[in-house]
Write a protein that holds these residues in place. Sequence first.
Motif, PDB file in Angstrom:
ATOM      1  N   GLU A  71      27.720  70.254 109.346  1.00 13.51           N
ATOM      2  CA  GLU A  71      28.658  69.901 108.278  1.00 13.51           C
ATOM      3  C   GLU A  71      29.170  71.150 107.567  1.00 13.51           C
ATOM      4  O   GLU A  71      30.354  71.266 107.239  1.00 13.51           O
ATOM      5  N   LEU A  72      28.291  72.120 107.358  1.00 15.07           N
ATOM      6  CA  LEU A  72      28.649  73.343 106.639  1.00 15.07           C
ATOM      7  C   LEU A  72      29.666  74.178 107.419  1.00 15.07           C
ATOM      8  O   LEU A  72      30.433  74.940 106.832  1.00 15.07           O
ATOM      9  N   LEU A  77      35.341  73.919 105.057  1.00 11.78           N
ATOM     10  CA  LEU A  77      34.302  74.591 104.274  1.00 11.78           C
ATOM     11  C   LEU A  77      34.195  76.077 104.617  1.00 11.78           C
ATOM     12  O   LEU A  77      33.294  76.758 104.126  1.00 11.78           O
ATOM     13  N   ARG A  78      35.114  76.566 105.437  1.00 15.74           N
ATOM     14  CA  ARG A  78      35.077  77.971 105.844  1.00 15.74           C
ATOM     15  C   ARG A  78      35.257  78.901 104.639  1.00 15.74           C
ATOM     16  O   ARG A  78      34.578  79.918 104.522  1.00 15.74           O
ATOM     17  N   THR A  79      36.163  78.542 103.735  1.00 13.25           N
ATOM     18  CA  THR A  79      36.428  79.401 102.573  1.00 13.25           C
ATOM     19  C   THR A  79      35.214  79.532 101.661  1.00 13.25           C
ATOM     20  O   THR A  79      34.814  80.660 101.321  1.00 13.25           O
ATOM     21  N   GLU A 206      28.581  76.836  92.770  1.00  9.84           N
ATOM     22  CA  GLU A 206      29.759  76.085  92.317  1.00  9.84           C
ATOM     23  C   GLU A 206      30.773  75.811  93.417  1.00  9.84           C
ATOM     24  O   GLU A 206      31.544  74.854  93.318  1.00  9.84           O
ATOM     25  N   VAL A 207      30.820  76.621  94.456  1.00 10.07           N
ATOM     26  CA  VAL A 207      31.901  76.496  95.444  1.00 10.07           C
ATOM     27  C   VAL A 207      31.627  75.443  96.516  1.00 10.07           C
ATOM     28  O   VAL A 207      32.558  75.027  97.207  1.00 10.07           O
ATOM     29  N   GLU A 293      35.906  70.533  95.483  1.00 12.43           N
ATOM     30  CA  GLU A 293      35.815  69.983  96.840  1.00 12.43           C
ATOM     31  C   GLU A 293      37.183  69.518  97.330  1.00 12.43           C
ATOM     32  O   GLU A 293      37.573  69.804  98.478  1.00 12.43           O
ATOM     33  N   GLN A 294      37.923  68.818  96.480  1.00 13.32           N
ATOM     34  CA  GLN A 294      39.257  68.348  96.868  1.00 13.32           C
ATOM     35  C   GLN A 294      40.182  69.521  97.190  1.00 13.32           C
ATOM     36  O   GLN A 294      40.990  69.455  98.123  1.00 13.32           O
ATOM     37  N   HIS A 295      40.034  70.602  96.436  1.00 10.62           N
ATOM     38  CA  HIS A 295      40.860  71.795  96.660  1.00 10.62           C
ATOM     39  C   HIS A 295      40.607  72.373  98.049  1.00 10.62           C
ATOM     40  O   HIS A 295      41.557  72.716  98.764  1.00 10.62           O
ATOM     41  N   TRP A 296      39.321  72.476  98.451  1.00 11.76           N
ATOM     42  CA  TRP A 296      39.014  73.006  99.787  1.00 11.76           C
ATOM     43  C   TRP A 296      39.503  72.051 100.870  1.00 11.76           C
ATOM     44  O   TRP A 296      40.011  72.490 101.914  1.00 11.76           O
ATOM     45  N   ARG A 297      39.367  70.753 100.640  1.00 12.64           N
ATOM     46  CA  ARG A 297      39.785  69.771 101.651  1.00 12.64           C
ATOM     47  C   ARG A 297      41.294  69.830 101.899  1.00 12.64           C
ATOM     48  O   ARG A 297      41.767  69.558 103.006  1.00 12.64           O
TER      49      ARG A 297
END
Length: 306
Positions: A71-72, A77-79, A206-207, A293-297
Amino acid sequence: MFYVGVFPALILLTGMFFLPETPRWLMSKGREKESRAILARIEPAETVTVWTDQISHEIKEEDTRSAGWKELLQPWLRTPLIIAVGIMFFQQFVGINTVIYYSPKIFLMAGFEGTISAIWAAVGVGVVNVIFTVLSVYFVDRLGRRKLYFIGLSGIICSLIALSSCFFFMNRVEEMGKWVTIGLVFLYVACYAISIGPLGWLIISEVFPQHVRGIGSSLGSLSVWFFNTIVSFTFFKIIKLLSVPGTGVGIAGETTGNPAGAFFFYAIIALAGLIWGYFYIPETKGISLEKIEQHWRKGGDPRSLK
């Protein structure tokens, strides 16, 4: 010196007896009443039910989602993964633990006579580290993560370059040089302790989204000790490799390598960290984990996180 370490350990041990379990963990074990009691101690009474419902909802969601290494490694989730490993790389490769571990020897190179004097100077390093870490707690939510990162890294670069110059001309400045050196080391430690030192641990917590937060933070911790090992074991090798002939400094009457080149090397890495941070350090102050989380998605980059 070793006996002194017993006292903070005893304080920590005593404090642990009064530390309650987290409300989230209690809820995950079906102990809602205890969870509410803990929340009531730290949250206004009118929000306890809201927090309880939110935690319960998140736990149910996590039960249906994978939280393994696979999952990671998902593309979205690369960023955060780059941020976690990257900030720990720069946290260590600016050379902080070479100063923490070897400060008595560094101060002997600077001209302090006798091990006792060098150790007392090293104690000063620890005191400065503690004071400015506490100050970081005060400033991190007032200035923000990015601003504090750039202020600290800029100070680290300047102090390392000045420290390198001081050691390079040590044979000329003599007595005054050792006091300038100790002042620059204190400045370097202060800039580190108020910025990238605590920020590394804060940002990796936090990220990452909640369901991979434990694994992500663990990877960050693994990275920091891996990088720390490399930096610690290579410090004297770098000193030997980058020593300029004719600039050796003395310890106990013997001429040894000059750390000027090593400190300049760490300054270059700190400069690279400043550039890297411009692209990868997000401002997470006041932003919920769900919004992050929404920002990364959505494929958002760290600089645009608001």
